[in-house]
Design a protein around this motif. Sequence first.
Motif, PDB file in Angstrom:
ATOM      1  N   TYR A 183      -4.149  -3.970  18.748  1.00 39.02           N
ATOM      2  CA  TYR A 183      -4.248  -3.924  20.212  1.00 39.02           C
ATOM      3  C   TYR A 183      -5.612  -4.352  20.753  1.00 39.02           C
ATOM      4  CZ  TYR A 183      -0.111  -1.000  19.449  1.00 39.02           C
ATOM      5  OH  TYR A 183       1.100  -0.508  19.020  1.00 39.02           O
ATOM      6  N   GLY A 184      -6.427  -4.981  19.919  1.00 33.35           N
ATOM      7  CA  GLY A 184      -7.730  -5.440  20.384  1.00 33.35           C
ATOM      8  C   GLY A 184      -8.775  -4.346  20.483  1.00 33.35           C
ATOM      9  N   TYR A 185      -8.416  -3.111  20.163  1.00 33.48           N
ATOM     10  CA  TYR A 185      -9.324  -1.966  20.290  1.00 33.48           C
ATOM     11  C   TYR A 185      -9.615  -1.236  18.987  1.00 33.48           C
ATOM     12  CZ  TYR A 185      -9.050  -1.743  25.422  1.00 33.48           C
ATOM     13  OH  TYR A 185      -9.143  -2.015  26.757  1.00 33.48           O
ATOM     14  N   PHE A 186      -8.657  -1.248  18.066  1.00 36.38           N
ATOM     15  CA  PHE A 186      -8.727  -0.359  16.903  1.00 36.38           C
ATOM     16  C   PHE A 186      -8.969  -1.142  15.614  1.00 36.38           C
ATOM     17  CE2 PHE A 186      -5.776   1.419  20.014  1.00 36.38           C
ATOM     18  CZ  PHE A 186      -6.314   2.684  20.222  1.00 36.38           C
ATOM     19  N   ILE A 187     -10.087  -0.844  14.951  1.00 37.09           N
ATOM     20  CA  ILE A 187     -10.339  -1.378  13.615  1.00 37.09           C
ATOM     21  C   ILE A 187      -9.805  -0.340  12.637  1.00 37.09           C
ATOM     22  CG2 ILE A 187     -12.104  -1.957  11.901  1.00 37.09           C
ATOM     23  CD1 ILE A 187     -13.878  -2.896  14.252  1.00 37.09           C
ATOM     24  N   ILE A 188      -8.903  -0.771  11.773  1.00 40.19           N
ATOM     25  CA  ILE A 188      -8.295   0.153  10.818  1.00 40.19           C
ATOM     26  C   ILE A 188      -8.592  -0.334   9.403  1.00 40.19           C
ATOM     27  CG2 ILE A 188      -6.151   1.218  10.013  1.00 40.19           C
ATOM     28  CD1 ILE A 188      -5.020   0.670  12.872  1.00 40.19           C
ATOM     29  N   LEU A 189      -9.257   0.522   8.632  1.00 39.92           N
ATOM     30  CA  LEU A 189      -9.515   0.246   7.222  1.00 39.92           C
ATOM     31  C   LEU A 189      -8.545   1.083   6.400  1.00 39.92           C
ATOM     32  CD1 LEU A 189     -13.432   0.424   7.100  1.00 39.92           C
ATOM     33  CD2 LEU A 189     -11.986  -1.612   7.298  1.00 39.92           C
ATOM     34  N   THR A 190      -7.932   0.457   5.408  1.00 38.12           N
ATOM     35  CA  THR A 190      -6.963   1.140   4.549  1.00 38.12           C
ATOM     36  C   THR A 190      -7.361   0.941   3.098  1.00 38.12           C
ATOM     37  OG1 THR A 190      -5.223   0.646   6.161  1.00 38.12           O
ATOM     38  CG2 THR A 190      -4.508   1.314   3.956  1.00 38.12           C
ATOM     39  N   VAL A 191      -7.319   2.028   2.324  1.00 39.22           N
ATOM     40  CA  VAL A 191      -7.605   1.968   0.886  1.00 39.22           C
ATOM     41  C   VAL A 191      -6.509   2.709   0.145  1.00 39.22           C
ATOM     42  CG1 VAL A 191      -9.178   2.655  -0.970  1.00 39.22           C
ATOM     43  CG2 VAL A 191     -10.113   1.856   1.195  1.00 39.22           C
TER      44      VAL A 191
ATOM     45  N   PHE B  77       0.832  -1.191   0.000  1.00 43.56           N
ATOM     46  CA  PHE B  77       0.000   0.000   0.000  1.00 43.56           C
ATOM     47  C   PHE B  77       0.875   1.253   0.000  1.00 43.56           C
ATOM     48  CE2 PHE B  77      -2.907  -3.218   1.174  1.00 43.56           C
ATOM     49  CZ  PHE B  77      -4.183  -2.755   0.863  1.00 43.56           C
ATOM     50  N   SER B  78       0.472   2.229  -0.777  1.00 40.59           N
ATOM     51  CA  SER B  78       1.170   3.515  -0.844  1.00 40.59           C
ATOM     52  C   SER B  78       1.094   4.212   0.518  1.00 40.59           C
ATOM     53  CB  SER B  78       0.486   4.375  -1.907  1.00 40.59           C
ATOM     54  OG  SER B  78       0.597   5.741  -1.599  1.00 40.59           O
ATOM     55  N   PRO B  79       2.131   4.969   0.887  1.00 42.44           N
ATOM     56  CA  PRO B  79       2.086   5.741   2.139  1.00 42.44           C
ATOM     57  C   PRO B  79       0.919   6.740   2.150  1.00 42.44           C
ATOM     58  CG  PRO B  79       4.316   5.745   1.228  1.00 42.44           C
ATOM     59  CD  PRO B  79       3.415   5.117   0.207  1.00 42.44           C
ATOM     60  N   GLN B  80       0.437   7.097   0.944  1.00 39.68           N
ATOM     61  CA  GLN B  80      -0.685   8.047   0.850  1.00 39.68           C
ATOM     62  C   GLN B  80      -2.046   7.366   0.906  1.00 39.68           C
ATOM     63  OE1 GLN B  80       0.279  11.084   1.350  1.00 39.68           O
ATOM     64  NE2 GLN B  80       2.329  10.246   1.200  1.00 39.68           N
ATOM     65  N   SER B  81      -2.068   6.058   1.104  1.00 37.59           N
ATOM     66  CA  SER B  81      -3.344   5.339   1.228  1.00 37.59           C
ATOM     67  C   SER B  81      -4.169   5.952   2.352  1.00 37.59           C
ATOM     68  CB  SER B  81      -3.092   3.868   1.548  1.00 37.59           C
ATOM     69  OG  SER B  81      -2.408   3.246   0.487  1.00 37.59           O
ATOM     70  N   ARG B  82      -5.469   6.002   2.140  1.00 35.47           N
ATOM     71  CA  ARG B  82      -6.364   6.580   3.154  1.00 35.47           C
ATOM     72  C   ARG B  82      -6.644   5.555   4.243  1.00 35.47           C
ATOM     73  NH1 ARG B  82     -11.100   9.852   0.706  1.00 35.47           N
ATOM     74  NH2 ARG B  82     -11.703   9.871   2.875  1.00 35.47           N
TER      75      ARG B  82
END
Length: 159
Positions: free
Chosen positions: A52-60, A3-8
């Motif tokens: 960490y069991g707390y954060f859902i992170i979506l990346t596009v 993924f590009s560093p600029q991915s959202r």
Amino acid sequence: MIFSPQSRVWIYQSNRKFTATEEQEILQKLEAFTSQWKAHGNELMAKAEIRYGYFIILTVDESQAGVTGCSIDSSVRIIKDIEQTYGVDLFNRFNIAYKLDDEVHVQGKEDFETLVNIKNITPETIVYNNMVQTLQELETKWEVPFKDSWHAQVFAHLI
């Protein structure tokens, strides 16, 4: 996939830690979602993770296809579905996450303010800036010392 560093990125923070079983089920649900996530018929290069069991992170990665309002709405729907299914709050921006003794904790704004007041939260305590917008920011500006965060501005009168 690279993924590009600029991915959202979008970060959804739970008010409580997911159990191992919940985390596994949620990841399966999110993998199914990201594998078919589209914007105006174009497949999005996307991934989901839980940290960490707390954060859902979506990346596009938008280098192949850009995110649209409709595609963002569909991601919000799946997050709301997770909220309902697991009885968690993923949209309360007044819940603040911080790290103490290598453990992530989440407190409401008032309780966090008390911890700052009684010096349990110090200028060096790691806090989470869930407002980062790119993969690069996630890697460099998400986990930051309290003194370098937006939190310090909100609670400046206490430090």
